[in-house]
Design a protein around this motif. Sequence first.
Motif, PDB file in Angstrom:
ATOM      1  N   TRP A 200     -16.815  65.198  85.207  1.00  0.00           N
ATOM      2  CA  TRP A 200     -16.231  65.828  86.439  1.00  0.00           C
ATOM      3  C   TRP A 200     -17.133  67.085  86.910  1.00  0.00           C
ATOM      4  N   LEU A 201     -17.355  67.167  88.147  1.00  0.00           N
ATOM      5  CA  LEU A 201     -18.133  68.268  88.767  1.00  0.00           C
ATOM      6  C   LEU A 201     -16.927  68.985  89.865  1.00  0.00           C
ATOM      7  N   VAL A 214     -16.047  73.709  82.273  1.00  0.00           N
ATOM      8  CA  VAL A 214     -14.651  73.892  82.217  1.00  0.00           C
ATOM      9  C   VAL A 214     -13.981  73.391  80.891  1.00  0.00           C
ATOM     10  N   PRO A 215     -12.995  74.099  80.286  1.00  0.00           N
ATOM     11  CA  PRO A 215     -12.707  73.858  79.058  1.00  0.00           C
ATOM     12  C   PRO A 215     -11.632  72.549  79.152  1.00  0.00           C
ATOM     13  N   PRO A 246     -16.645  65.683  79.835  1.00  0.00           N
ATOM     14  CA  PRO A 246     -17.257  66.968  80.209  1.00  0.00           C
ATOM     15  C   PRO A 246     -17.030  67.141  81.637  1.00  0.00           C
ATOM     16  N   ALA A 247     -16.920  68.591  81.995  1.00  0.00           N
ATOM     17  CA  ALA A 247     -16.531  69.021  83.371  1.00  0.00           C
ATOM     18  C   ALA A 247     -17.334  70.476  83.594  1.00  0.00           C
ATOM     19  N   TRP A 248     -17.587  70.513  84.506  1.00  0.00           N
ATOM     20  CA  TRP A 248     -18.234  71.761  84.891  1.00  0.00           C
ATOM     21  C   TRP A 248     -17.829  72.090  86.420  1.00  0.00           C
ATOM     22  N   VAL A 266     -28.144  69.713  88.769  1.00  0.00           N
ATOM     23  CA  VAL A 266     -27.127  68.731  88.383  1.00  0.00           C
ATOM     24  C   VAL A 266     -27.833  67.784  87.782  1.00  0.00           C
ATOM     25  N   GLU A 267     -29.018  67.453  87.902  1.00  0.00           N
ATOM     26  CA  GLU A 267     -29.831  66.380  87.203  1.00  0.00           C
ATOM     27  C   GLU A 267     -29.849  67.013  85.710  1.00  0.00           C
ATOM     28  N   ARG A 268     -30.422  68.109  85.491  1.00  0.00           N
ATOM     29  CA  ARG A 268     -30.584  68.890  84.374  1.00  0.00           C
ATOM     30  C   ARG A 268     -29.274  68.920  83.427  1.00  0.00           C
ATOM     31  N   THR A 269     -28.230  69.337  84.277  1.00  0.00           N
ATOM     32  CA  THR A 269     -26.947  69.274  83.414  1.00  0.00           C
ATOM     33  C   THR A 269     -26.644  68.120  82.814  1.00  0.00           C
TER      34      THR A 269
END
Length: 280
Positions: A200-201, A214-215, A246-248, A266-269
């Motif tokens: 998720w973004l 994001v926890p 995973p989420a940010w 975004v690509e690196r993450t």
Amino acid sequence: MAPTGRPVYGLCVHGLDEVEELAPAGSRPGWPSVRIRQTTAAPPPSAPLDLDGGVRVLADGRTLTVDRRRGTATFYGPPLAPDLLAHPYLAPVATVFNRWAGRETFHSGAFVHAGRAWAVVGPRTAGKSSLLAALAARDVPVVADDILVVDHTEVHAGPRCVDLREPVPGPALPTRTVRAGDRLRVALPPIAERTPLGGWLFLGWGPTPAVTPVPPAELLARLAGCRSWRGLPTDPAALLGLAALPAWDLTRPRDWAAFGPTLRLVERTLTAARAVAASR
């Protein structure tokens, strides 16, 4: 016999033969079917949505009725053009019938990176469509623009279009004017009907492009809050599984010049996240 119809959002849809943004009709075993109808007859009175159906007055004054047993969705009011049926009017129909099918739906878009779909979540002013169109211009597959249908660990493809209020910078995107001149529509190429969900973004605005994890506990609360039709029952275990991904938080300036750095971030993450997952 397996349900047939035009596949979109995990449904076999009938009655939208003139809508060019949908895939050709075919058989999809296990998929719910819905027939979409329009009428200028007087609408029935509003009725709350439950496990059998309901009647909803839409923002433009039209009325939508949904009937689970009959597998129908009926719009009451002036006839809707095919471009409007593709988006945004298909979204509430798909949301209800998917919730009845036990799937989760979110107001979200999604794109594909390294074989997985990454949801892009945010309010209507967060720039989801602009980000997705910028990705599409760089040949990144886009799963959906308006709602995200999550079926266990997979997401279903939406109509093959992204609607914009204004053009996005970067590579030229062919567009056409739709929705009574209110939007620019970017046509999307075909995509797999189902893609595994990667994470998720959550979009926001900030002074510079940045990502913040994001926890899981906070992610669970966010997902529970942004589910569509929260009055319908859901499977708590399904939400727990989605919250384990995973989420940010992704923030970036309200500046077209920040698109390039944002996309590279975004690509690196996501590349780093895939590497971590592969090492486990």
